[in-house]
Every structure is written in structure tokens, then in C-alpha cells.
Design an enzyme around this catalytic site. Structure first.
Site, PDB file in Angstrom:
ATOM      1  N   CYS A   1     -30.151 -35.971  48.658  1.00 16.87           N
ATOM      2  CA  CYS A   1     -31.044 -37.110  48.393  1.00 16.87           C
ATOM      3  C   CYS A   1     -32.231 -36.742  47.514  1.00 16.87           C
ATOM      4  O   CYS A   1     -32.914 -37.617  46.991  1.00 16.87           O
ATOM      5  CB  CYS A   1     -31.517 -37.709  49.711  1.00 16.87           C
ATOM      6  SG  CYS A   1     -30.129 -38.331  50.662  1.00 16.87           S
TER       7      CYS A   1
ATOM      8  N   HIS B   1     -37.342 -42.140  48.156  1.00 14.13           N
ATOM      9  CA  HIS B   1     -35.905 -42.163  48.439  1.00 14.13           C
ATOM     10  C   HIS B   1     -35.653 -43.208  49.533  1.00 14.13           C
ATOM     11  O   HIS B   1     -36.435 -43.345  50.468  1.00 14.13           O
ATOM     12  CB  HIS B   1     -35.454 -40.782  48.901  1.00 14.13           C
ATOM     13  CG  HIS B   1     -34.053 -40.780  49.425  1.00 14.13           C
ATOM     14  ND1 HIS B   1     -33.004 -41.265  48.683  1.00 14.13           N
ATOM     15  CD2 HIS B   1     -33.538 -40.398  50.631  1.00 14.13           C
ATOM     16  CE1 HIS B   1     -31.899 -41.163  49.407  1.00 14.13           C
ATOM     17  NE2 HIS B   1     -32.198 -40.663  50.585  1.00 14.13           N
TER      18      HIS B   1
ATOM     19  N   ASN C   1     -28.393 -46.441  51.340  1.00 14.17           N
ATOM     20  CA  ASN C   1     -28.763 -45.122  50.818  1.00 14.17           C
ATOM     21  C   ASN C   1     -27.704 -44.672  49.806  1.00 14.17           C
ATOM     22  O   ASN C   1     -26.597 -44.291  50.202  1.00 14.17           O
ATOM     23  CB  ASN C   1     -28.864 -44.147  52.002  1.00 14.17           C
ATOM     24  CG  ASN C   1     -29.266 -42.747  51.581  1.00 14.17           C
ATOM     25  OD1 ASN C   1     -29.361 -42.447  50.390  1.00 14.17           O
ATOM     26  ND2 ASN C   1     -29.488 -41.889  52.557  1.00 14.17           N
TER      27      ASN C   1
HETATM   28  O1  UT7 Z   1     -30.866 -39.599  53.123  1.00 13.82           O
HETATM   29  C1  UT7 Z   1     -30.496 -38.392  53.710  1.00 13.82           C
HETATM   30  C2  UT7 Z   1     -31.356 -38.064  54.852  1.00 13.82           C
HETATM   31  N1  UT7 Z   1     -31.024 -38.906  55.980  1.00 13.82           N
HETATM   32  C3  UT7 Z   1     -31.962 -39.588  56.608  1.00 13.82           C
HETATM   33  O2  UT7 Z   1     -33.109 -39.572  56.214  1.00 13.82           O
HETATM   34  C4  UT7 Z   1     -31.566 -40.315  57.884  1.00 13.82           C
HETATM   35  C5  UT7 Z   1     -32.597 -40.066  58.967  1.00 13.82           C
HETATM   36  N2  UT7 Z   1     -32.228 -40.693  60.237  1.00 13.82           N
HETATM   37  C6  UT7 Z   1     -32.247 -42.022  60.423  1.00 13.82           C
HETATM   38  O3  UT7 Z   1     -32.499 -42.776  59.517  1.00 13.82           O
HETATM   39  C7  UT7 Z   1     -32.024 -42.540  61.817  1.00 13.82           C
HETATM   40  O4  UT7 Z   1     -32.064 -41.463  62.733  1.00 13.82           O
HETATM   41  C8  UT7 Z   1     -30.671 -43.296  61.984  1.00 13.82           C
HETATM   42  C9  UT7 Z   1     -30.751 -44.629  61.268  1.00 13.82           C
HETATM   43  C10 UT7 Z   1     -29.533 -42.457  61.438  1.00 13.82           C
HETATM   44  C11 UT7 Z   1     -30.425 -43.581  63.473  1.00 13.82           C
HETATM   45  O5  UT7 Z   1     -31.517 -44.328  64.002  1.00 13.82           O
HETATM   46  P1  UT7 Z   1     -32.222 -43.847  65.355  1.00 13.82           P
HETATM   47  O6  UT7 Z   1     -33.233 -44.861  65.655  1.00 13.82           O
HETATM   48  O7  UT7 Z   1     -32.691 -42.438  65.150  1.00 13.82           O
HETATM   49  O8  UT7 Z   1     -31.063 -43.944  66.391  1.00 13.82           O
HETATM   50  P2  UT7 Z   1     -30.466 -42.772  67.315  1.00 13.82           P
HETATM   51  O9  UT7 Z   1     -29.667 -41.824  66.506  1.00 13.82           O
HETATM   52  O10 UT7 Z   1     -31.566 -42.223  68.164  1.00 13.82           O
HETATM   53  O11 UT7 Z   1     -29.499 -43.593  68.253  1.00 13.82           O
HETATM   54  C12 UT7 Z   1     -30.005 -44.529  69.216  1.00 13.82           C
HETATM   55  C13 UT7 Z   1     -28.844 -45.291  69.773  1.00 13.82           C
HETATM   56  C14 UT7 Z   1     -27.663 -44.404  70.182  1.00 13.82           C
HETATM   57  O12 UT7 Z   1     -27.054 -44.956  71.316  1.00 13.82           O
HETATM   58  P3  UT7 Z   1     -27.308 -44.339  72.771  1.00 13.82           P
HETATM   59  O13 UT7 Z   1     -26.838 -42.912  72.681  1.00 13.82           O
HETATM   60  O14 UT7 Z   1     -28.768 -44.456  73.009  1.00 13.82           O
HETATM   61  O15 UT7 Z   1     -26.467 -45.204  73.658  1.00 13.82           O
HETATM   62  C15 UT7 Z   1     -26.727 -44.545  69.027  1.00 13.82           C
HETATM   63  O16 UT7 Z   1     -25.379 -44.310  69.375  1.00 13.82           O
HETATM   64  O17 UT7 Z   1     -28.334 -46.176  68.768  1.00 13.82           O
HETATM   65  C16 UT7 Z   1     -26.937 -45.989  68.646  1.00 13.82           C
HETATM   66  N3  UT7 Z   1     -26.503 -46.311  67.294  1.00 13.82           N
HETATM   67  C17 UT7 Z   1     -26.151 -47.550  66.947  1.00 13.82           C
HETATM   68  N4  UT7 Z   1     -26.102 -48.698  67.630  1.00 13.82           N
HETATM   69  C18 UT7 Z   1     -25.684 -49.789  66.970  1.00 13.82           C
HETATM   70  C19 UT7 Z   1     -26.385 -45.486  66.254  1.00 13.82           C
HETATM   71  N5  UT7 Z   1     -25.928 -46.178  65.195  1.00 13.82           N
HETATM   72  C20 UT7 Z   1     -25.769 -47.449  65.594  1.00 13.82           C
HETATM   73  C21 UT7 Z   1     -25.336 -48.625  64.969  1.00 13.82           C
HETATM   74  N6  UT7 Z   1     -25.315 -49.763  65.693  1.00 13.82           N
HETATM   75  N7  UT7 Z   1     -24.955 -48.646  63.684  1.00 13.82           N
END
Ligand code: UT7
Length: 331
Positions: free
Chosen positions: A111, A252, A282
């Protein structure tokens, strides 16, 4: 001497995939995706490779600059989804454009690819190694996204931004500062497990879906919030830029919450932040040049505007560029 962007264009494939498209077959909702990421829709290229995203943008960029394509003497392609591991996508693009004589190479910085490649292009121009660099930030993320995994399927899109970097006719304008970092300790949190020399592709790696992205979203999120804000505030500090001096933050586009945290640390209001993540998701190396190209075509960037470009991505990689907008008077 400084170097500057004299022309810029972008290409996004026409096929739009809304959050509801994913909600039909994955355990996700439009509300979760919007509130956690800021993404509403993204584009995927059905047929073709990353070079096919680059070529239309490159043709428009060259046409806008008003030069013969053979004046391009170097092609840089920032991407993590090259057409092939080798030859370089730069060589594929050169051939598809029919440029008779130039050199070039690919840059792998995920990125941060566009930021690192812009810094490289500027150094090539300032050293006299190249005169007109065709700088491409492009990714066809749909080739490495696991569409059965809700934690990554909804995040990415395909797209390309292409610009020409050449000598600025006003040394006080153009790219005025650059600050970049890598830290391989971030590798476990965002990588592709198989397909490189560390783990060659096999039936087993394919069955285990190791050719797709692996991301520990929370770990990357935490590092991105700190890394992008730190590098952006540091480039402000060392160039004596207050938030009032900055016309646009060009971040980004990985997550709206990371963008907002960076802007807050810089003291910049949302009205001065380029944000199009809701439309395209992204696009990895594509996000920053696509933003600049869109904002420029809407007439929102003026000569002399201070832009701060900031990125964070796999590696980890992160960086910031201070660009005083100037196109040598070229429309
Ligand atoms: O560009 C390259 C660099 N990458 C980034 O900068 C990405 C950085 N990370 C992020 O943007 C975020 O961490 C994500 C968008 C990837 C995830 O968001 P989050 O608020 O950190 O969610 P999380 O990973 O803590 O997950 C929370 C919950 C989980 O469920 P449980 O385990 O609490 O039951 C996930 O399984 O949200 C769930 N989850 C979803 N639920 C509905 C993860 N993806 C989804 C989804 N829909 N698409």
C-alpha cells in the site's frame, strides 16, 4: 532542482460490486462494512491483468501531457499483483504501449507502493538518470483476495493511477520532502503465505488457500494508525507546516477510521482530506494517484497547494511525501 507530477490519470474497471453483493453469500452486512471500513462499493476487473488497468490510464496521462509516448524514458510500476513474477509489469506496459526505447522496473511496497515509487521517480529525475518517468500505481487485488472470507473479501478493489514525473521548472515547487520506512517485523500480520521462494505453490498450498492474502486486521489497524499519523506529523514538523498550510491530506485508502485518526493527529478537518474509499475500497498501490487524479479533474487542486501524501501497508511499509502542487503550467 526538484521534480514534479506534470500529468495524471486513472482507470477503474466498470463493474461495480456493492456491499449487498457480498451480503447475499457471506455472513456480513452493509452496515458492518460501512461502519467498520467506510467502504460502500468497489470495482473488479473481470478479464485481464494489472497491466490492463494501467494501459488506459497511461494513454490518457500521456495524451493530457501532450507528448509523444516515445519521450517516456523510464516506466515504474508499483504493485503487489504484477502480471507475472517475471518479467516485470513495467516491461509488459512498455510493450503494450509500444514505447520504442526506455527502461524501468517494478516496485513492491504494497500500500506504500505509490509513495515509494514517487520518491524513486523523483530521485531518478533529480539525478538526471531519467527525464520523463511514467509512474504507475496499480493493483488487481481481486486475483489475491479470498472471496469466501468475509474478513478480506469486502475490503479491496481493482484500479490504477498513472502520472508523469519530470523536472519542475520552479525548484520551490514539486516534491519537496519524502520520509519512508520499512519494518519486516510486520510481515506476520499481512502477507501471502505461498507463491514465493519461501513456499512454492503446490496442490497443498492451493487447497489451504495460501495463495490468497493473509491479514490479522486488528494488528495491522493498530500499527497503521500509529505509523501513518507519526510519519505525517513528522513531515509537517520538519517542513514547518501547520495544518492551515496544508490544502490536502492524500491518505492511502484502507479504512476510513485509519484516515480519520491520521487527519485528527495532524489537526486537519475532513474537508481537507481526499477520501474516495466508499466508491473503490482499497486498491493498494492505486489509491493515492486515483485520489489525486479525481480531485484534479474536479478542479480542486490549485498550483502551489501543499499536499501531504501518506501511506501504510504490508511489510510493514509506511511513508509520507510533501508535494507543493505544480505541473509546469501544463493543463
Ligand atoms: O491496506 C493495507 C493495510 N491494511 C489495513 O490497513 C487494514 C487494517 N485493518 C482494518 O482495517 C480492520 O482491522 C478490518 C476492517 C480489517 C477489520 O475491522 P475490525 O474492526 O478490526 O474488526 P475485527 O477484525 O476486530 O473483527 C471484529 C468482528 C469479528 O467477529 P468476532 O470474532 O468478534 O465474532 C470478525 O469476524 O467482526 C467480524 N468481521 C465481520 N463481520 C461482518 C470481520 N469482517 C466482517 C465482515 N462482516 N465483513
Amino acid at each position: 532542482m526538484s521534480a514534479t507530477i506534470t500529468s495524471i490519470a486513472h482507470y477503474l474497471p466498470p463493474d461495480v460490486y456493492t456491499n449487498d453483493f457480498f451480503a447475499k453469500y457471506l455472513d456480513t452486512t452493509d452496515e458492518w462494512i460501512m461502519t467498520r471500513t467506510g467502504i460502500s462499493e468497489r470495482r473488479f476487473l473481470k478479464e485481464g491483468a494489472t497491466s490492463d488497468l494501467i494501459v488506459p490510464a497511461a494513454l490518457e496521462c500521456i495524451q493530457k501531457r501532450g507528448i509523444d509516448k516515445n519521450e517516456i524514458d523510464c516506466i515504474l510500476v508499483a504493485t503487489v499483483t504484477p502480471d507475472h513474477n517475471f518479467p516485470s509489469t513495467a516491461a509488459v506496459v512498455q510493450n503494450k504501449l509500444g514505447i520504442e526505447s526506455c527502461w524501468g522496473f517494478d516496485i513492491s511496497a504494497a500500500c506504500s507502493g505509490f509513495v515509494f515509487a514517487l520518491a524513486t521517480a523523483v530521485s531518478l529525475v533529480e539525478s538526471g538518470t531519467a527525464k520523463k518517468v511514467l509512474l504507475c500505481g496499480a493493483d488487481k487485488m481481486s486475483t489475491i483476495v479470498n472471496f469466501d472470507d468475509r474478513t478480506q473479501a469486502v475490503l479491496f478493489g481493482d484500479g490504477a493511477g498513472v502520472c508523469i514525473v519530470e523536472k519542475s521548472d520552479d525548484a520551490s515547487k514539486g516534491v519537496l520532502d519524502k520520509l519512508m520506512f520499512i519494518d519486516g517485523k510486520g510481515a506476520p500480520y499481512l502477507h501471502q503465505k505461498a507463491g514465493g521462494s519461501a513456499k512454492k505453490v503446490s496442490h497443498e498450498t492451493v487447497e489451504n488457500k495460501e495463495h490468497y492474502i493473509y491479514q490479522d486486521g486488528q494488528a495491522v489497524f493498530k500499527a497503521a494508525v500509529v505509523g501513518m499519523a507519526d510519519v505525517s506529523t513528522e513531515i509537517m514538523r520538519r517542513n514547518n507546516l501547520s495544518s492551515d498550510d496544508i490544502a490536502w491530506l492524500v491518505p492511502h485508502q484502507a479504512n476510513l477510521r485509519i484516515i480519520s485518526a491520521t487527519a485528527n493527529r495532524m489537526g486537519i478537518g475532513p474537508e481537507k482530506v481526499m477520501i474516495n474509499i466508499e466508491k473503490y475500497g482499497n486498491t493498494t498501490a492505486g489509491t493515492i494517484p486515483i485520489c489525486i487524479s479525481e480531485w484534479l479533474s474536479k478542479g480542486l487542486i490549485k498550483d502551489g497547494d501543499n499536499l501531504v501524501l501518506s501511506s501504510f501497508g504490508a511489510g510493514f511499509t509506511w511513508g509520507s511525501i510533501y508535494l507543493k502542487w505544480h505541473t509546469n503550467g501544463i493543463k
